[in-house]
Design an enzyme around this catalytic site. Sequence first.
Site, PDB file in Angstrom:
ATOM      1  CD  GLU A 207      -2.983  -1.050   2.259  1.00  0.00           C
ATOM      2  OE1 GLU A 207      -4.095  -1.617   2.009  1.00  0.00           O
ATOM      3  OE2 GLU A 207      -2.685  -0.777   3.349  1.00  0.00           O
TER       4      GLU A 207
ATOM      5  CG  ASP B  96      -7.592  -5.348   5.140  1.00  0.00           C
ATOM      6  OD1 ASP B  96      -6.855  -5.594   6.423  1.00  0.00           O
ATOM      7  OD2 ASP B  96      -7.486  -4.134   4.795  1.00  0.00           O
TER       8      ASP B  96
ATOM      9  CD  GLU C 283      -9.621  -1.135   8.156  1.00  0.00           C
ATOM     10  OE1 GLU C 283      -8.868  -1.820   8.892  1.00  0.00           O
ATOM     11  OE2 GLU C 283      -9.586  -0.776   7.189  1.00  0.00           O
TER      12      GLU C 283
HETATM   13  O1  GCW Z   1      -6.614  -2.972   6.720  1.00  0.00           O
HETATM   14  C1  GCW Z   1      -6.279  -1.913   5.948  1.00  0.00           C
HETATM   15  C2  GCW Z   1      -6.465  -0.715   6.431  1.00  0.00           C
HETATM   16  C3  GCW Z   1      -5.056   0.235   6.347  1.00  0.00           C
HETATM   17  C4  GCW Z   1      -3.920  -0.346   7.049  1.00  0.00           C
HETATM   18  C5  GCW Z   1      -3.744  -1.626   6.289  1.00  0.00           C
HETATM   19  C6  GCW Z   1      -2.512  -2.698   6.753  1.00  0.00           C
HETATM   20  C7  GCW Z   1      -2.322   0.414   8.470  1.00  0.00           C
HETATM   21  O2  GCW Z   1      -7.456  -0.214   5.710  1.00  0.00           O
HETATM   22  O3  GCW Z   1      -5.473   1.374   7.036  1.00  0.00           O
HETATM   23  O4  GCW Z   1      -2.875   0.407   7.103  1.00  0.00           O
HETATM   24  O5  GCW Z   1      -4.876  -2.513   6.023  1.00  0.00           O
HETATM   25  O6  GCW Z   1      -2.971  -3.547   7.467  1.00  0.00           O
HETATM   26  O7  GCW Z   1      -1.468  -2.217   6.662  1.00  0.00           O
END
Ligand code: GCW
Length: 698
Positions: free
Chosen positions: A289, A363, A391
């Site tokens: 990311e 995720d 989240e």
């Molecule tokens: O779950 C996603 C999130 C990001 C997060 C990423 C990760 C810290 O939306 O906010 O970044 O994963 O785990 O690196």
Amino acid sequence: MAQKDYKLWLQYNQKTDVELVSKYLSDVQGIVSLGNSETSKIASNELKLGLQNMLGGKFEIKSKSDSDKTVIISSQALLSPEIKKEIGSFDQLNEEGFIIKSISLKGKNQIIITGKKDIGVLYGVYSFLRLVQTNKSIKNLNIVDAPKTNIRILNHWDNLDRTVERGYAGFSLWNWQKLPDFIDQRYIDYARANASIGINGTVLTNVNANALILTPQYLEKVEALANVFRPYGIKVYLTARFSAPIEIGGLKTADPKDADVANWWKNKAKEIYKRIPDFGGFLVKANSEGQPGPQNYGRDHVDGANMLADAVAPFGGVIMWRAFVYSEHDANDRAKQAYAEFVPYDGKFKDNVIVQVKNGAIDFQPREPFHPMFGAMPKTPLMMEFQITQEYLGFSTHLVFLPKLFQEVLESDTYQKGKGTTVAKVIDGTITKTKLTGIAGVSNIGNDLNWTGHPFAQANWYGFGRLAWNPNLDSEVIADEWLRCTFSNDENFIKPVKEMLLDSREAVVNYMTPFGLHHIMDTGHHYGPGPWVSNLSRPEWNPVYYHKADKNGIGFDRSKTGTNATAQYAPEVEKIFDNLETCPEKDLLWFHHVSWDYKLKNGQTLWNGLALKYEEGVNQVKNMQNVWNKSEQFVDAERFKEVQMLLEIQYKEAKWWRDACLLYFQQYSGKELPAGVEKPTQSLDYFQSLKFPFAPGN
Ligand code: GCW
């Protein structure tokens, strides 16, 4: 005000049952503490506080055991030969384990709480207090317990400006501006709460890292926190921004094969360990990311991790290298990418590297099948990454008991070495025999008065710690303990509310993502439904990528006829997931694109079944409200009211999820809602028009 909330599961409520109190007092009347380290002082003071609050009266802390009915707390080394003989072997204990044993010595009855080290004694004290908190007997005790994993750690996604990525409980606890001179009482209370559940590490900073934390200005502050946490057995770790040598080191590159870069990290490690001799190490999110990493220089994860591992190895440090990777340049199913990238590295990492893997391949969804990496890297220590902060599960507004989710993952069978090779056995080293083992939880803690935003979100912090200690613990036991320690031992409260906790996870799955649907939350902030979102720059950020609804059906075909992600599992597991008939219905749309008319096991069509699941989720929340409303007499007014209001929001939002998702999917199914599903009161346009510019945690 808010004092009850603040005290978490360490309420130590005064017991009102006179008979019970006198039973306890017939076993324990005094405290003897043989050590005088900071840790043993914390242990004896905690024991005193707990016993006095719960049983009344005075419990003096003495340093000699000359009276009857005392609790003697001491590390192994300070025990008298007579007591040692009574205790027997310490062999089954690791450095953090403890023994609690009732013994009779020279006609006097004593309870011994001991361990190889003071920290074991402290854990033993919390365990003993938990017995009293939960009204368990303390007669004839003979408990031997030791943590099954060695890194039990919170990951704070806390930024230096005190915002918290995916944080829903206020701002970061770490007041960087006032540190190092101002030690907020909360740091101490935080350490105590963590120690009480066996957490022994904390990563203070966000994995989306800022290199400034590694400058002397900040390291001085980190050192102050480490000093507070140390006697509680908690090590401090930091996130390492891979490009730090450039950003704060003045180098031209961060190439892990560059000698100056490697040296820079070696010196940085030296500098940190000089301040913090027991510094835990680094957590790294690299080439994920947008974060920098070794691939920026044509190197790979092994090069990056091993270079950092060399820097901290002389000091006993550890590198936790995250496997949460996927790339916009890779057209493959996102669910397959981490496995594809990491599995070829099996056995190539240095001894002090542990690869941190999220519980599922996408995720932190309300439900994901276990990550296939857990069954595929026998020569590499893998640590679990759970997300405690919600989240994708309604933030800190929705009551969702996560230990149920955690347990489901830990119990999953990878078949790596035949039947029974559960994820728990992989990560606790039973199978892989790796020395390093661990579980990380992305923290849900902030500076809200009640720490976690929702009073019941405290249970997720608690449950995470308990499972990190023992990944085989049942979530029912955790719910029971937590409720008793946090609220009340009254069975009329425990029974229904425990059921409510245990059902809450399935409820959120039902009203958000039933049958294996995933990642259909609204974009960016992930608050509320957004199955229609299709305009984000990366395909795999878009909900439409995940549900693939069309006229023919819905779901992501990850079977052989699709992306073949099922082949990343052991053959036994692959077979089950790959076949539409044997794939568990809870994971159906994760692995298969299924026709709207597909017949579910209960005879319903998929469309009807889906709609009814959404409805069921809403009804489950209604039921949670009913249970809670009957609990008023057992709970203090403040927490009662808070939870009541939050459940009302959850109910509204569950209906929002149901209506928005069903209206959207209905465009494709072209079918009526089945009987029993409430008609939406708003249009799809309305739901699509909702915007949340200031949703927290984004
Ligand atoms: O779950 C996603 C999130 C990001 C997060 C990423 C990760 C810290 O939306 O906010 O970044 O994963 O785990 O690196």
